[in-house]
Motif scaffolding. Structure first.
Motif, PDB file in Angstrom:
ATOM      1  N   LYS A  78      -4.772  -0.009   2.184  1.00  0.00           N
ATOM      2  CA  LYS A  78      -5.626   1.084   2.637  1.00  0.00           C
ATOM      3  C   LYS A  78      -4.892   1.969   3.630  1.00  0.00           C
ATOM      4  CE  LYS A  78      -7.716  -1.362   6.463  1.00  0.00           C
ATOM      5  NZ  LYS A  78      -8.864  -1.450   7.298  1.00  0.00           N
TER       6      LYS A  78
ATOM      7  N   ASN B 157      -8.710   6.165   0.514  1.00  0.00           N
ATOM      8  CA  ASN B 157      -9.009   4.735   0.436  1.00  0.00           C
ATOM      9  C   ASN B 157      -9.853   4.391  -0.791  1.00  0.00           C
ATOM     10  OD1 ASN B 157      -7.565   3.574   2.540  1.00  0.00           O
ATOM     11  ND2 ASN B 157      -9.151   4.021   4.040  1.00  0.00           N
TER      12      ASN B 157
ATOM     13  N   ALA C 107       0.841  -1.204   0.000  1.00  0.00           N
ATOM     14  CA  ALA C 107       0.000   0.000   0.000  1.00  0.00           C
ATOM     15  C   ALA C 107       0.875   1.253   0.000  1.00  0.00           C
ATOM     16  CB  ALA C 107      -0.938  -0.009   1.204  1.00  0.00           C
TER      17      ALA C 107
END
Length: 140
Positions: free
Chosen positions: A128, A121, A76
């Motif tokens: 996330k 997000n 992420a």
């Protein structure tokens, strides 16, 4: 009668031991997986810095603000680094809708961080946002 008591006692002891062993096995394999807070090093490893942004607010005043955005994993983080321009766009868009009064107190900043987390997000695919931190803040 004493033989009956001995048999009953043996059965109770056996049931108790079997139950104790079963509980130990259940706790060992399923574990009591408590979520522990990440260490400072873990937060840094999964965080992206958003350098200072200067932009106008809705009423014409301006703000200088920077963020550290904690992601939930290193994939992420890598994606967020590539989406840097999109994150800046989201931040500027959200800030341009705000007025100085919107930043009053802890609640105003908390609301901004929650909105940024939600909006970022929405664009993320490989992870996330866990937390948004304001690292500098000047309102004029």
């Amino acid at each position: 009668m004493s033989k009956l008591w001995k048999v009953t006692l043996m059965i109770l002891v056996t049931i108790t031991l079997v139950a104790a062993v079963a509980l130990v096995i259940i706790f060992k394999f399923t574990g009591d997986k408590q979520q522990t807070a990440p260490t400072a090093d873990e937060i840094l490893e999964s965080s992206v810095d958003v350098p200072e942004i200067t932009t106008n607010l809705a009423d014409g005043s301006f703000i200088k603000i920077s963020f550290k955005i904690q992601m939930n994993n290193e994939d992420a983080k890598a994606e967020a680094e590539k989406r840097d321009f999109q994150m800046k766009d989201i931040i500027i868009e959200q800030l341009s809708q705000m007025k100085p009064a919107d930043f009053n107190g802890e609640q105003g900043k908390t609301h901004l961080k929650a909105r940024l987390k939600e909006k970022i997000n929405q664009i993320m695919q490989d992870g996330k946002v866990e937390q948004v931190y304001i690292t500098s803040f000047i309102l004029q």
